[in-house]
Write a protein that holds these residues in place. Structure first.
Motif, PDB file in Angstrom:
ATOM      1  N   ARG A  14     -12.079  -3.419  -5.517  1.00  0.00           N
ATOM      2  CA  ARG A  14     -13.306  -3.123  -4.821  1.00  0.00           C
ATOM      3  C   ARG A  14     -14.306  -2.368  -5.514  1.00  0.00           C
ATOM      4  N   THR A  15     -14.084  -2.183  -6.789  1.00  0.00           N
ATOM      5  CA  THR A  15     -15.004  -1.259  -7.681  1.00  0.00           C
ATOM      6  C   THR A  15     -15.077  -1.774  -8.926  1.00  0.00           C
ATOM      7  N   GLU A  61      -5.678  -0.984  -4.010  1.00  0.00           N
ATOM      8  CA  GLU A  61      -6.752  -1.505  -2.992  1.00  0.00           C
ATOM      9  C   GLU A  61      -8.240  -1.131  -3.773  1.00  0.00           C
ATOM     10  N   ARG A  62      -8.461   0.150  -4.531  1.00  0.00           N
ATOM     11  CA  ARG A  62      -9.738   0.325  -4.760  1.00  0.00           C
ATOM     12  C   ARG A  62     -10.000  -0.398  -5.967  1.00  0.00           C
ATOM     13  N   ARG A  63      -8.724  -0.812  -6.683  1.00  0.00           N
ATOM     14  CA  ARG A  63      -8.908  -1.546  -7.989  1.00  0.00           C
ATOM     15  C   ARG A  63      -9.984  -2.900  -7.961  1.00  0.00           C
ATOM     16  N   HIS A  91      -5.124   6.578  -9.029  1.00  0.00           N
ATOM     17  CA  HIS A  91      -4.742   7.771  -8.419  1.00  0.00           C
ATOM     18  C   HIS A  91      -4.874   8.996  -9.304  1.00  0.00           C
ATOM     19  N   SER A 112       0.838  -1.241   0.205  1.00  0.00           N
ATOM     20  CA  SER A 112       0.114  -0.072  -0.021  1.00  0.00           C
ATOM     21  C   SER A 112       0.886   1.067  -0.034  1.00  0.00           C
ATOM     22  N   GLU A 172     -12.084   4.532 -11.375  1.00  0.00           N
ATOM     23  CA  GLU A 172     -11.849   4.763 -10.061  1.00  0.00           C
ATOM     24  C   GLU A 172     -10.719   3.959  -9.475  1.00  0.00           C
ATOM     25  N   SER A 173     -10.123   3.090 -10.254  1.00  0.00           N
ATOM     26  CA  SER A 173      -8.812   2.351 -10.122  1.00  0.00           C
ATOM     27  C   SER A 173      -7.501   3.022 -10.143  1.00  0.00           C
ATOM     28  N   ASP A 199      -4.462   2.572  -8.009  1.00  0.00           N
ATOM     29  CA  ASP A 199      -4.927   2.597  -6.670  1.00  0.00           C
ATOM     30  C   ASP A 199      -5.062   0.833  -6.435  1.00  0.00           C
TER      31      ASP A 199
END
Length: 735
Positions: free
Chosen positions: A532-533, A528-530, A541, A36, A538-539, A526
């Motif tokens: 989760r969505t 972490e978000r990659r 930064h 991270s 939104e994947s 990103d």
């Protein structure tokens, strides 16, 4: 040694000095997860050729051994592609310099030398053994025999039991021996020695009968060895041997050498280490190229071939190998041994090894996996066409491998005088550093490429199909789990300061391969978000996040490279002497005149050059003239500018100021502007640009770390706003 102290060597290359210490890389991440606090993503990179450029294609079905085609993916049009492996090597060499890493690419082989006829007294004595304390040629350990293989190892079989008095394995035959008439012809002039009928470097099977002793003068040494007469095959007292013809015919020659064919078993057997045989083959390829082993170069010693050797007194192993009595010797220290002595070793792996990967020669350090990958760069634009006019296939001036045996250019020398020269075994000798080629003008590069047509080419020439200048490619550089420092170092190694250019592909010494490289976009995932969505947008930064991480990483990198400097005074990687030399070598917009960076042939014809140039070429290698440092040449050299649509940097002021501005993101300002607005700025100490109003007065706004390469304090430049954040300047570019 400033160039004003003449004469001095002229070469198309120079060196970035060795770092005084090695900077340790960051700890390695885990390989089974994304960290991270690290960065994963890719860089979109654009490459534009500034001079003709060439890298060879892979060999396809029906292609010649060295196909002239530019690298391609075997499509029908054979569209040129910049191979990712070559781009990786190009950037790695820069990364190594900027991050103060060890020169990991230096070979661990040991060079060979022969200064028997050299005008350098120290080298001549070191080779010949005139001084017992210095000499490395011990005549008491000189033997001759035949190279054989025993299992996976090599050995020299020496001597014949039928001639025990010739325990060294060789004898000499007088040039006046009547039996030589079978192999050589007499001169038409009376009282002249016989001359070769056979080609140079050939051997002949003969029989000899020992007659006594002879004294050979080898430099300042006298060698006592058995003499012999040529005899009829299988006659009484005759021994089979191999008669050597080597080199050009010498009027003062008195003897020919004959190596006795070893008996079974031989009088003696000496182990030939694979490293010694490898270094011998490498010397032959370096000194003679494709001619090695041909009729106009020394014999290549292969299995079953006769050879002379030096044998170590304590280990009884072969330490040197040669085709005749004047064999080359090996230095005691390898290239890597000398390089390691130049700096203090790091506590662990350096940054180049941790980022680009590492595989050691032993198991003391586990292999390290690379965390970056360079994709092939694909063609996107060629406004003036892809290939050169008239004929796409060209023949460049002769290209050859590096010659580190040229000690006057590859090693630091303590004096401007030609003598004494340090060699690879000298005490406290230092390697010059990382070898780089000067940038040369496009016209010089084009003039080095002759139209191929139907002209015949020699063994040292090749046919190539270069692409022309202003051809544009795009590709990606992917990275995984890089720290901010590692990412900033990678960014700085790919996108050099304005006015500098990379060197790529073949023919760098001729000016080929100047490459302008720019990073179009930084894409940070990103991680972490990659997962989760489902929204791909939104994947990633934001650009602001990436810019902040780059600036933070660049600042930390400067701290590591210059740990004893105050950060407010040290805002650029380019402040050290070694990186100023590197910048000068890479400088594209302002360069040394082509005549100061040309390739000097060992033998130049009087018909091809003017008298002064011919004399310099003759002197340079015969007298072993010393190469000045890059900074010496820049300070006193003649300069030439490359025409440009932008303001041409003034190298003279850069030299006087002894300073190189930085390359990094700018700080935001408090004033409102529009994209495309022109801004005037004055350069302040510490590489800060102070914005000025229309009257030339200061607005109080200052931008740090702008790409104002090679300008000096006080210079006034124009900039254009290219990016805003909430109406405030986020990024500007020099107009």
């Amino acid at each position: 040694m400033p160039p004003s102290i003449k004469p001095y060597a002229i070469t198309p290359y120079n060196f970035v000095p060795m770092p005084d210490r090695i900077v340790t890389g960051d700890p390695l991440p885990r390989w089974n997860s994304y960290a991270s606090d690290r960065h994963t993503g890719w860089l979109d990179v654009e490459y534009t050729t500034l001079t003709p450029t060439y890298t060879r294609a892979a060999r396809g079905a029906g292609d010649p051994a060295d196909p002239p085609d530019f690298f391609h993916h075997f499509d029908e049009q054979r569209t040129p592609v910049l191979p990712g492996s070559s781009l990786r090597g190009m950037v790695r060499s820069v990364f190594e310099i900027l991050t103060y890493s060890a020169l990991d690419s230096i070979s661990d082989r040991t060079l060979s030398y022969r200064f028997f006829a050299s005008g350098q007294r120290e080298l001549r004595e070191y080779y010949s053994g005139a001084d017992a304390a210095l000499g490395t040629f011990d005549t008491s350990r000189l033997f001759a025999g035949v190279l054989e293989q025993s299992g996976l190892d090599y050995q020299m079989n020496v001597g014949n039991t039928s001639a025990p008095s010739a325990d060294k394995g060789f004898v000499v035959v007088s040039v006046n021996d009547p039996g030589l008439r079978r192999y050589i012809r007499t001169s038409s002039q009376p009282h002249q020695p016989y001359r070769h009928m056979a080609p140079l470097y050939e051997t002949q099977q003969v029989w000899v009968r020992l007659t006594g002793t002879a004294t050979l003068l080898r430099g300042q040494q006298e060698i006592e060895c058995p003499s012999a007469d040529l005899a009829a095959p299988h006659s009484s007292g005759a021994v089979e041997g191999i008669l050597l013809f080597h080199g050009k015919d010498i009027a003062s020659r008195r003897w020919y050498q004959v190596i006795l064919k070893p008996s079974s078993p031989p009088l003696a057997t000496y182990e030939l280490p694979q490293s010694v045989y490898r270094d011998y083959r490498a010397w032959g390829q370096m000194a003679h190229g494709k001619r090695f082993g041909g009729q106009d170069a020394p014999r290549m010693i292969t299995l079953g071939a006769p050879a002379f050797t030096l044998v170590d007194r304590s280990s009884s192993k072969v330490t040197a190998l040669g085709a005749n009595l004047m064999l080359t010797l090996r230095y005691r220290r390898s290239l890597k041994d000398v390089a390691r002595d130049a700096y203090s070793a790091a506590d662990g792996l350096d940054m180049t090894q941790t980022v680009f990967g590492y595989v050691g020669n032993d198991n003391s350090i586990p292999p390290v996996r690379s965390r970056i990958a360079f994709e092939d760069a694909l063609l996107v634009a060629a406004p003036n066409g892809i290939w050169m006019e008239v004929s796409a296939v060209r023949i460049p001036d002769i290209l050859s491998s590096p010659k580190p045996t040229s000690i006057q250019t590859y090693l630091t020398q303590s004096t401007s005088e030609v003598e004494p020269l340090r060699h690879w075994d000298s005490p406290n000798v230092r390697i010059r550093g990382a070898k780089r080629y000067w940038q040369r003008s496009p016209s010089s590069a084009e003039n080095s490429l002759r139209t191929a047509g139907d002209m015949a080419i020699g063994t040292q020439q090749t046919k190539i199909k270069p692409i022309r200048a202003q051809v544009k490619f795009k590709g990606r550089v992917r990275f995984t789990n890089l720290t901010s420092v590692e990412l900033a170092a990678l960014y700085a190694s790919i996108q050099l300061p304005e006015g500098l250019a990379h060197k790529f592909g073949m023919g760098k010494n001729l000016g080929l391969g100047a490459l302008d490289v720019s990073i179009v976009k930084v894409n940070l995932i990103d991680t972490e978000r990659r997962y989760r969505t489902l929204d791909n947008a939104e994947s990633y930064h934001s650009e602001e996040y990436g810019r902040t991480k780059l600036v933070d990483g660049y600042t930390e990198l400067i701290k590591r490279i210059y740990p004893n400097s105050k950060l407010e005074k040290q805002t650029s990687l380019w402040n050290s002497r070694r990186l100023k030399d590197f910048a000068g070598l890479c400088s594209w917009e302002v360069r040394l005149e082509d005549d100061l960076t040309r390739q000097v042939a060992i033998q130049d014809s009087r018909n091809d050059t003017d008298e002064d140039t011919w004399k310099h070429n003759d002197d340079q290698w015969r007298r072993r003239l010393v190469l000045p440092s890059a900074s010496d040449l820049i300070q006193e050299g003649r300069l030439m500018r490359q025409p440009s649509d932008v303001i041409t940097p003034r190298l003279e002021k850069m030299i006087a100021a002894k300073t190189f501005p930085a390359v990094a993101a700018t700080q935001q300002t408090k004033f409102e502007y529009k994209v495309g607005d022109s801004v005037t700025g004055r350069i302040l100490p510490g590489y800060i640009v102070e914005l000025l109003d229309t009257s030339g007065s200061s607005t109080g706004v200052r931008l740090r770390n702008l790409p104002v390469m090679m300008h000096a304090t006080g210079d006034i430049l124009q900039f254009k706003v290219v990016e805003l954040r909430d109406g405030k300047i986020s990024r500007v570019k020099k107009a």
